[in-house]
Design an enzyme around this catalytic site. Structure first.
Site, PDB file in Angstrom:
ATOM      1  N   PRO A 241      -6.472  12.171  37.120  1.00 25.61           N
ATOM      2  CA  PRO A 241      -7.622  11.281  36.860  1.00 25.61           C
ATOM      3  C   PRO A 241      -7.201   9.815  36.870  1.00 25.61           C
ATOM      4  O   PRO A 241      -6.135   9.461  36.374  1.00 25.61           O
ATOM      5  CB  PRO A 241      -8.105  11.711  35.475  1.00 25.61           C
ATOM      6  N   GLU A 242      -8.020   8.986  37.493  1.00 22.33           N
ATOM      7  CA  GLU A 242      -7.802   7.535  37.494  1.00 22.33           C
ATOM      8  C   GLU A 242      -8.848   6.906  36.574  1.00 22.33           C
ATOM      9  O   GLU A 242      -9.603   7.616  35.910  1.00 22.33           O
ATOM     10  CB  GLU A 242      -7.885   7.011  38.938  1.00 22.33           C
TER      11      GLU A 242
ATOM     12  N   LYS B 262      -6.014   4.113  32.099  1.00 23.56           N
ATOM     13  CA  LYS B 262      -6.195   5.563  32.086  1.00 23.56           C
ATOM     14  C   LYS B 262      -5.995   6.141  30.681  1.00 23.56           C
ATOM     15  O   LYS B 262      -5.846   7.342  30.523  1.00 23.56           O
ATOM     16  CB  LYS B 262      -5.195   6.220  33.046  1.00 23.56           C
TER      17      LYS B 262
ATOM     18  N   HIS C 135      -3.619  27.566  27.300  1.00 20.70           N
ATOM     19  CA  HIS C 135      -3.298  26.141  27.447  1.00 20.70           C
ATOM     20  C   HIS C 135      -4.092  25.222  26.514  1.00 20.70           C
ATOM     21  O   HIS C 135      -4.103  24.016  26.709  1.00 20.70           O
ATOM     22  CB  HIS C 135      -3.459  25.658  28.895  1.00 20.70           C
TER      23      HIS C 135
ATOM     24  N   ARG D 109      -0.656  21.907  32.773  1.00 22.16           N
ATOM     25  CA  ARG D 109       0.649  21.423  33.242  1.00 22.16           C
ATOM     26  C   ARG D 109       1.378  20.545  32.228  1.00 22.16           C
ATOM     27  O   ARG D 109       2.539  20.222  32.418  1.00 22.16           O
ATOM     28  CB  ARG D 109       0.471  20.694  34.579  1.00 22.16           C
TER      29      ARG D 109
ATOM     30  N   ARG E 240       3.781   8.823  48.450  1.00 20.81           N
ATOM     31  CA  ARG E 240       2.363   9.163  48.269  1.00 20.81           C
ATOM     32  C   ARG E 240       1.635   8.935  49.585  1.00 20.81           C
ATOM     33  O   ARG E 240       1.937   7.998  50.331  1.00 20.81           O
ATOM     34  CB  ARG E 240       1.705   8.266  47.189  1.00 20.81           C
TER      35      ARG E 240
END
Ligand SMILES: [Zn+2]
Length: 264
Positions: free
Chosen positions: A2-3, A58, A90, A108, A254
């Site tokens: 997410p940005e 963020k 999780h 993650r 990237r």
């Protein structure tokens, strides 16, 4: 990952359903995420309440009547509300009120929760939505920078909240090629980049953010900005302006998408 726009949407979703009453209990299901969790401080939230949740870059900032915490979602972190808690794999943190639960889930575990320190943002750049961005501040300051503009935009020390997707979109709208050296940028180039930064991020917020793979808002819905990307993920597809095939090059490991005709 997410940005800024996706984190803003998460913040808005959290504020919509945030209980005003006192927290009954905070459960933590492990000691660490990307960094150790502030277990003691989280437990001390009992009988306190969350006053509000704000955002910078963020980062989410949970402002409580006891202390402030920051939450970074990493790659796959998300918060959800449940009136009756149904445990999921999780789940790492559960904040419990009388008739509501707020749960942090992160498969993650690149996300993190930390105690908020007053000088946390000292070494970070401005937030493109909360702060005023002025070309006359950027231009002289980075006149000698050998970095390319794509890498520059991703560095949170220069400007907050931009990641790989929006960096490509911003540079396409600003008509600047991603490998252009920062020292080659003229004052007008900075003006275009900073204006487009605000426009692109605001448009993404209006559209609920970009959803790819894991991103969902607090209610579990996906955003729509991925259907409005002009270059990101569009390799070989004709440019929406000039019909030249969009290129994909790797910069700092990237993917960077751009139009070799429109971007100079
Ligand atoms: Zn083009």
């Amino acid at each position: 990952m997410p940005e800024l726009p996706e984190v803003e949407i998460v913040k808005q979703g959290l504020l919509k359903s945030l209980p005003k009453d006192e927290i009954q209990e905070v459960q933590t299901f492990r000691k660490d995420l990307r960094f150790p969790l502030p277990l003691k401080e989280l437990a001390q939230l009992k009988n306190h309440s969350i006053k509000t949740i704000s955002r910078r870059g963020k980062f989410l900032i949970l402002e409580t009547t006891s202390r402030h915490f920051i939450s970074h979602l990493g790659m796959t972190g998300h918060w959800r509300f449940e009136s009756t808690y149904s445990p999921l794999k999780h789940d790492h943190i559960r904040i419990q009120w009388n008739s509501q639960n707020l749960i942090y889930n992160d498969p993650r575990r690149f996300g993190y929760i930390l105690n908020y320190e007053i000088d946390l943002f000292k070494n970070f750049g401005p937030d493109p939505i909360l702060d005023i961005l002025e070309a006359k501040n950027f231009y002289p300051r980075y006149k000698k920078s050998e970095t390319n503009i794509k890498t520059f935009l991703l560095n949170q020390k220069n400007i907050l909240g931009i990641g790989n997707i929006y960096a490509s979109e911003i540079l396409f709208k600003a008509k600047i090629k991603p490998l252009k050296k920062v020292r080659q940028l003229k004052l007008q180039d900075w003006e275009s980049i900073l204006v487009e930064t605000k426009l692109v991020l605001n448009k993404a917020i209006t559209l609920g953010g970009s959803s790819m793979r894991d991103y969902k808002n607090v209610e579990g819905d996906k955003g729509d900005m991925q259907n409005h990307w002009l270059v990101y993920g569009k390799q070989s597809i004709p440019c929406s302006v000039c019909k030249t095939a969009i290129k994909n090059i790797t910069i700092s490991n990237r993917s960077s998408y751009f139009c070799s005709q429109c971007q100079k």
